[in-house]
Design a protein around this motif. Structure first.
Motif, PDB file in Angstrom:
ATOM      1  N   LEU A 105      77.863  62.645  68.424  1.00  0.00           N
ATOM      2  CA  LEU A 105      79.260  62.237  68.609  1.00  0.00           C
ATOM      3  C   LEU A 105      79.335  60.855  69.250  1.00  0.00           C
ATOM      4  N   CYS A 106      78.570  60.647  70.311  1.00  0.00           N
ATOM      5  CA  CYS A 106      78.565  59.333  70.970  1.00  0.00           C
ATOM      6  C   CYS A 106      78.066  58.246  70.030  1.00  0.00           C
ATOM      7  N   LEU A 107      77.096  58.600  69.180  1.00  0.00           N
ATOM      8  CA  LEU A 107      76.579  57.618  68.234  1.00  0.00           C
ATOM      9  C   LEU A 107      77.656  57.194  67.233  1.00  0.00           C
ATOM     10  N   CYS A 108      78.499  58.137  66.820  1.00  0.00           N
ATOM     11  CA  CYS A 108      79.597  57.791  65.911  1.00  0.00           C
ATOM     12  C   CYS A 108      80.546  56.789  66.573  1.00  0.00           C
ATOM     13  N   TRP A 109      80.889  57.036  67.855  1.00  0.00           N
ATOM     14  CA  TRP A 109      81.773  56.095  68.552  1.00  0.00           C
ATOM     15  C   TRP A 109      81.084  54.745  68.767  1.00  0.00           C
ATOM     16  N   ALA A 110      79.780  54.782  69.027  1.00  0.00           N
ATOM     17  CA  ALA A 110      79.049  53.528  69.210  1.00  0.00           C
ATOM     18  C   ALA A 110      79.026  52.717  67.922  1.00  0.00           C
ATOM     19  N   LEU A 111      78.908  53.389  66.778  1.00  0.00           N
ATOM     20  CA  LEU A 111      78.967  52.686  65.503  1.00  0.00           C
ATOM     21  C   LEU A 111      80.334  52.054  65.283  1.00  0.00           C
ATOM     22  N   LEU A 112      81.393  52.748  65.724  1.00  0.00           N
ATOM     23  CA  LEU A 112      82.732  52.178  65.622  1.00  0.00           C
ATOM     24  C   LEU A 112      82.847  50.908  66.466  1.00  0.00           C
ATOM     25  N   VAL A 113      82.257  50.942  67.659  1.00  0.00           N
ATOM     26  CA  VAL A 113      82.276  49.759  68.522  1.00  0.00           C
ATOM     27  C   VAL A 113      81.567  48.591  67.826  1.00  0.00           C
ATOM     28  N   GLN A 114      80.424  48.858  67.221  1.00  0.00           N
ATOM     29  CA  GLN A 114      79.699  47.800  66.524  1.00  0.00           C
ATOM     30  C   GLN A 114      80.513  47.263  65.344  1.00  0.00           C
ATOM     31  N   TRP A 115      81.193  48.147  64.650  1.00  0.00           N
ATOM     32  CA  TRP A 115      81.999  47.740  63.498  1.00  0.00           C
ATOM     33  C   TRP A 115      83.138  46.820  63.923  1.00  0.00           C
ATOM     34  N   VAL A 116      83.791  47.164  65.049  1.00  0.00           N
ATOM     35  CA  VAL A 116      84.882  46.327  65.549  1.00  0.00           C
ATOM     36  C   VAL A 116      84.327  45.011  66.088  1.00  0.00           C
ATOM     37  N   ALA A 117      83.238  45.092  66.831  1.00  0.00           N
ATOM     38  CA  ALA A 117      82.696  43.894  67.476  1.00  0.00           C
ATOM     39  C   ALA A 117      82.306  42.830  66.451  1.00  0.00           C
ATOM     40  N   HIS A 118      81.739  43.271  65.350  1.00  0.00           N
ATOM     41  CA  HIS A 118      81.222  42.314  64.365  1.00  0.00           C
ATOM     42  C   HIS A 118      82.117  42.232  63.136  1.00  0.00           C
ATOM     43  N   LEU A 124      69.971  53.344  75.340  1.00  0.00           N
ATOM     44  CA  LEU A 124      69.396  53.724  74.052  1.00  0.00           C
ATOM     45  C   LEU A 124      70.484  53.935  73.005  1.00  0.00           C
ATOM     46  N   LEU A 125      71.627  54.463  73.443  1.00  0.00           N
ATOM     47  CA  LEU A 125      72.733  54.715  72.522  1.00  0.00           C
ATOM     48  C   LEU A 125      73.253  53.405  71.925  1.00  0.00           C
ATOM     49  N   VAL A 126      73.520  52.435  72.803  1.00  0.00           N
ATOM     50  CA  VAL A 126      74.042  51.156  72.316  1.00  0.00           C
ATOM     51  C   VAL A 126      72.989  50.429  71.480  1.00  0.00           C
ATOM     52  N   THR A 127      71.761  50.449  71.950  1.00  0.00           N
ATOM     53  CA  THR A 127      70.698  49.772  71.203  1.00  0.00           C
ATOM     54  C   THR A 127      70.451  50.450  69.866  1.00  0.00           C
ATOM     55  N   GLY A 128      70.429  51.793  69.875  1.00  0.00           N
ATOM     56  CA  GLY A 128      70.226  52.520  68.629  1.00  0.00           C
ATOM     57  C   GLY A 128      71.374  52.349  67.657  1.00  0.00           C
ATOM     58  N   ALA A 129      72.618  52.324  68.188  1.00  0.00           N
ATOM     59  CA  ALA A 129      73.780  52.118  67.320  1.00  0.00           C
ATOM     60  C   ALA A 129      73.729  50.736  66.660  1.00  0.00           C
ATOM     61  N   GLU A 130      73.259  49.749  67.413  1.00  0.00           N
ATOM     62  CA  GLU A 130      73.152  48.397  66.839  1.00  0.00           C
ATOM     63  C   GLU A 130      72.117  48.371  65.721  1.00  0.00           C
ATOM     64  N   ALA A 131      70.990  49.060  65.960  1.00  0.00           N
ATOM     65  CA  ALA A 131      69.958  49.083  64.916  1.00  0.00           C
ATOM     66  C   ALA A 131      70.430  49.866  63.700  1.00  0.00           C
ATOM     67  N   GLN A 171      76.480  43.243  76.836  1.00  0.00           N
ATOM     68  CA  GLN A 171      75.296  42.850  76.072  1.00  0.00           C
ATOM     69  C   GLN A 171      75.555  41.564  75.284  1.00  0.00           C
ATOM     70  N   VAL A 172      76.744  41.444  74.705  1.00  0.00           N
ATOM     71  CA  VAL A 172      77.072  40.241  73.940  1.00  0.00           C
ATOM     72  C   VAL A 172      77.136  39.021  74.849  1.00  0.00           C
ATOM     73  N   LEU A 173      77.739  39.195  76.028  1.00  0.00           N
ATOM     74  CA  LEU A 173      77.886  38.057  76.941  1.00  0.00           C
ATOM     75  C   LEU A 173      76.554  37.645  77.559  1.00  0.00           C
TER      76      LEU A 173
END
Length: 876
Positions: free
Chosen positions: A415-428, A348-355, A209-211
């Protein structure tokens, strides 16, 4: 595979050896023998174990029947003769809680287990000590100041059992802290293991998504246009020329018409798209053309594949036909719909985690504890709903399995949303969202690290069992019940007693290997341990088993002592029968892992009692597996059966690649999604034997064992006395073994026995103050397909069912406990923490019911004599 004719030969040899050791049979092959008797101890946790202890004590104190078919066949010295009713039991079959006390009872017979063996007669002395231990009264309490080597042989074991009513936390707060630490460690480890693949997938998606700086929601839309919708259209593009068994024809009118429509849509859409006012129409036309083109392509490829790749095991006419084409294209549509749903969920998971990340920059530390609290609350509520306690009428109308599925899916999403939030935290970098090159590099590094962790952790297959609660559960059962038969705890000097009687963990000598347990000559009954092998996907056709969802796995001895006491066998000490069929194992191949180690007796008893787990036999469901798995409430184990098929000499791995390289994550995925493949995989999931049959009577009904009387302690939680476990046994016996189990009508009209024996309907009525009814008598008939009769005239065997019930004549303490605890004697199986009053109430209830039926030592009992005369009559 052993022929059926010799399947039970070793068991019969062991029974003959025990009878000779107890002087119940004269030497010589021509000696007439009585039929075998069996004792079945049902599931029900510590409630069943304690009630069955009372029954065992009553049978050990009751005299053996004096009928012609059961009397000893030769006189023997008084010191070497055992005349109790319990000594007449040849088979012991246990499930779950019945296995707790059953393993204690059987282990008492091992020479040198409880006391130093007699060099002249080690087997006979161990047997006398075993029966004497159960006759001792009262059991008393454990004291380090008592020299148990100088006390009656039953004082130590009985007191140890009483002191370990709270066997999970015997020392109180110290054990609670230990259990809490172990539970949290395993829970965190489990989520780290299943979280790494999730983290890898989410980091790669976010990197894309970033690329691309494009919405991931386009993925499910493209999957629908390129695969799902074309599969739906392709079903209608093949029409039969005659009947459905004719080969599909690519030249049929539907295909030609579709080809013309697609050509027109491509041309018309391209022309319309160039006109500003018609761009929307042109876009729709081009989309429809794309769907139609893919439909034509899929149809062409499938028809060619059916014609060129025929299954040699099937008739070519049935394989390459319109009927089969429709089946295959519908299956493809199902897979396409699943792919679209998964892609939509991920997008939806990645998009929702970003929001969500935008709003949680300052509060994300609070997210995980809140989600965890919600998880634990939901798990607790759903586990209580699945407990054995009766549900209110309004709650029975709720679709609990559907609610469990919804809750499980929500928990997995959280659970997946928690990991997705971690991904967003690391990415940014814990800052504002920006699609920069730095974010891409951080996501790439995260993906590489998690990929490495997934590859390495996938090889540690032993994690499947070490991360569960099974090791803790089995260890505490071993300490409480096998520790009670371990004389080293009681018979040493004072300093040793202070150490061994206070330790909270099992001693190495508490547990027994199956080699010790089954290969040591003893006069104990043949012990059958029953567990359930969960099976939700059929090993042949991957058909979902919607009813039983499991098969009965029985562990039995495979070593037979000779008349001189030596062991006559060159194979393993134990034998495994799955659904009544014996299998050989080949453990020469497999990973160098703890999972390949043989299970001890204590571990098998723990597996047999694994009631709460992701595998629940006939109660298996995706929702409950998700909920219990995510909470790490996992008492079952993964076991490498490595069974050899008939004629097979060496076992070959059966896992599918690439799952072989990620075995840990693959099997955790199977467990969480309730997909148990049986022999299609390298490991099988084992759980409570009561998930298949909870009375432990099923295996004793097999004709080859020759059991003519089965005493069954039906101690499952049954507050309304609906006899669900008994009904399940009747159903299984009829379907699997062609046996019909019916109530014995004669005993209900007997002038004496009708006071103790009731019908199923009578048990459903509240007992009166003077009622003594506590037993059922069932006749087992064999079906006679070759005759005009539906069933044989003479019973195949009889089942004497003892049911925990409040009856007249109970001691004041039991009556008082029952008044203070309305659920007694059917309190929840979840309650595994028995205090002294609770333990003694269940033991006394079992003892009193057993004495009502079988009499007391040294006393004439007309009721027991009438029972044996009635049972000795071949014509009920």
């Amino acid at each position: 595979m052993t022929p059926d004719s010799t399947l039970y030969q070793i068991e019969q040899q062991r029974i003959r050896f025990r009878r000779l050791s107890l002087h119940q049979q004269a030497p010589g092959p021509s000696t007439p023998q009585r039929g075998n008797w069996g004792l079945a101890l049902s599931g029900g946790g510590i409630r069943s174990a304690t009630f069955c202890l009372g029954v065992l004590q009553a049978m050990a104190r009751a005299p053996a029947p004096a009928t012609a078919s059961t009397a000893p066949l030769q006189p023997a010295p008084e010191t070497a003769t055992e005349h109790s009713l319990l000594s007449r039991i040849d088979y012991l079959s246990t499930v779950s809680g019945g296995g707790y006390i059953g393993s204690f009872f059987s282990s008492l017979f091992l020479p040198g287990r409880l006391r130093e063996p007699d060099p002249q007669d080690p087997v006979g002395q161990a047997a006398r000590d075993a029966y004497q231990a159960l006759r001792f009264e009262p059991p008393g309490r454990i004291s380090t100041g008592v020299d148990y080597a100088q006390q009656p042989v039953g004082q130590g074991p009985g007191a140890w059992l009483r002191e370990n009513g709270r066997y999970l936390t015997p020392t109180g707060s110290g054990d609670m802290l230990y259990a809490l630490a172990m539970t949290w460690r395993n829970w965190l480890s489990l989520h780290a293991m299943i979280g790494m693949p999730i983290l890898l997938m989410l980091s790669l998606l976010t990197l894309f998504q970033v690329l691309s700086q494009a919405s991931l929601l386009l993925w499910p839309l493209m999957a629908a246009l390129l695969f799902a919708l074309p599969c739906a259209v392709a079903y209608w593009l093949v029409i039969p020329q005659g009947d459905l068994d004719q080969p599909p024809n690519l030249g049929n009118p539907a295909l030609r018409f579709m080809l013309a429509i697609v050509t027109g849509l491509w041309i018309g859409g391209a022309l319309a798209y160039d006109v500003a006012q018609w761009q929307v129409v042109g876009t729709l036309a081009l989309g429809a053309a794309l769907v139609g083109s893919n439909a034509l392509l899929i149809t062409h490829r499938l028809v060619r594949r059916l014609a060129d790749h025929r299954d040699p095991a099937k008739d070519s006419t049935c394989n390459n036909c319109v009927r089969n084409y429709r089946v295959q294209i519908t299956r493809a549509l199902g897979r396409a719909m699943a792919a679209v749903a998964i892609l939509a969920f991920l997008a939806l998971l990645v998009t929702g985690a970003e929001a969500l990340y935008r709003y949680l920059l300052d509060y994300q530390a609070l997210a995980t504890p809140l989600l965890l609290a919600l998880l634990m609350w939901l798990v607790r509520r759903l586990v209580l709903l699945k407990d054995e306690k009766p549900l209110p009428d309004w709650m029975r109308k709720l679709p609990l399995d559907v609610l469990a599925l919804v809750a499980g899916c929500l928990l997995m999403s959280l659970l997946c949303l928690c990991w997705a939030l971690l991904v967003q935290w690391v990415a940014h970098d814990a800052g504002a969202i920006s699609y920069s090159a730095a974010a891409a590099w951080r996501l790439l590094a995260l993906s590489l690290v998690t990929a490495l962790l997934v590859c390495v952790s996938g090889r540690f297959i032993g994690f499947l069992n070490t991360s569960s609660l099974q090791a803790f559960y089995s260890a505490r059962l071993t300490r409480a019940y096998l520790g009670a038969s371990n004389g080293r705890r009681f018979n040493g000097p004072p300093q040793q007693r202070r150490t061994y009687l206070s330790v909270a963990e099992p001693m190495s000598s508490d547990d027994l290997s199956l080699q010790q347990y089954y290969a040591t000559p003893s006069a104990g009954p043949v012990h059958l341990i029953n567990v359930t092998m969960n099976l939700t996907v059929d090993p042949a056709e991957q058909l979902v088993q919607r009813d039983r969802k499991g098969k009965p796995l029985c562990i039995a001895p495979n070593w037979a002592p000779s008349t001189e006491g030596s062991v006559a066998s060159d194979g393993p000490a134990e034998r495994y029968t799955l659904d009544g069929k014996p299998y050989r194992r080949d453990l020469s191949q497999g990973p160098a892992s703890e999972i390949m180690s043989p299970l001890s007796l204590g571990q098998w008893i723990g597996v047999s009692g694994a009631a709460f787990s992701t595998g629940l036999g006939r109660a298996n469901s995706l929702g409950m597996s998700l909920i219990l798995g995510l909470a790490n409430i996992r008492l079952g184990i993964w076991w490498p059966s490595h069974f050899l098929d008939p004629g097979q000499q060496h076992w070959k791995p059966r896992d599918l690649k690439p799952w072989t390289y990620f075995g840990t994550q693959a099997y955790l995925f199977y467990e969480l999604t309730s997909r148990f493949h049986g022999h299609r995989r390298d490991y099988q999931y084992l759980s409570d034997g009561g998930h298949f049959e909870n009375t432990a009577t099923y295996e004793l009904l097999r004709e080859g064992r020759g059991v003519e009387l089965i005493v069954t302690c039906d101690s499952g939680c049954d507050p309304d006395y609906q006899f669900d476990d008994l009904a399940n046994l009747v159903r299984l016996a009829r379907i699997d073994q062609a046996l019909e189990i019916r109530e014995d009508p004669g005993v209900l009209a007997h002038p004496q026995l009708k006071a103790l024996f009731g019908s199923l309907e009578e048990f459903r009525q509240p007992p009166s103050a003077d009622s003594h009814k506590c037993a059922l008598l069932l006749n087992v008939y064999a079906h006679s397909p070759d005759t005009q009769a539906d069933i044989a005239a003479t019973p195949h065997c009889r089942i004497l069912v003892l049911k925990p019930r409040l009856i007249a004549g109970l001691t004041p303490d039991v009556v008082n406990y029952a008044r203070a605890n309305p659920g007694f004697p059917n309190q929840s199986t979840v309650d595994q923490f028995f205090d002294e009053a609770q333990f003694e109430s269940y033991r006394q209830l079992g003892l009193h019911i057993g004495q009502q039926l079988f009499g007391r030592s040294g006393q004439s009992n007309e009721m027991a004599e009438a029972l044996w005369r009635y049972l000795d009559d071949p014509q009920p």
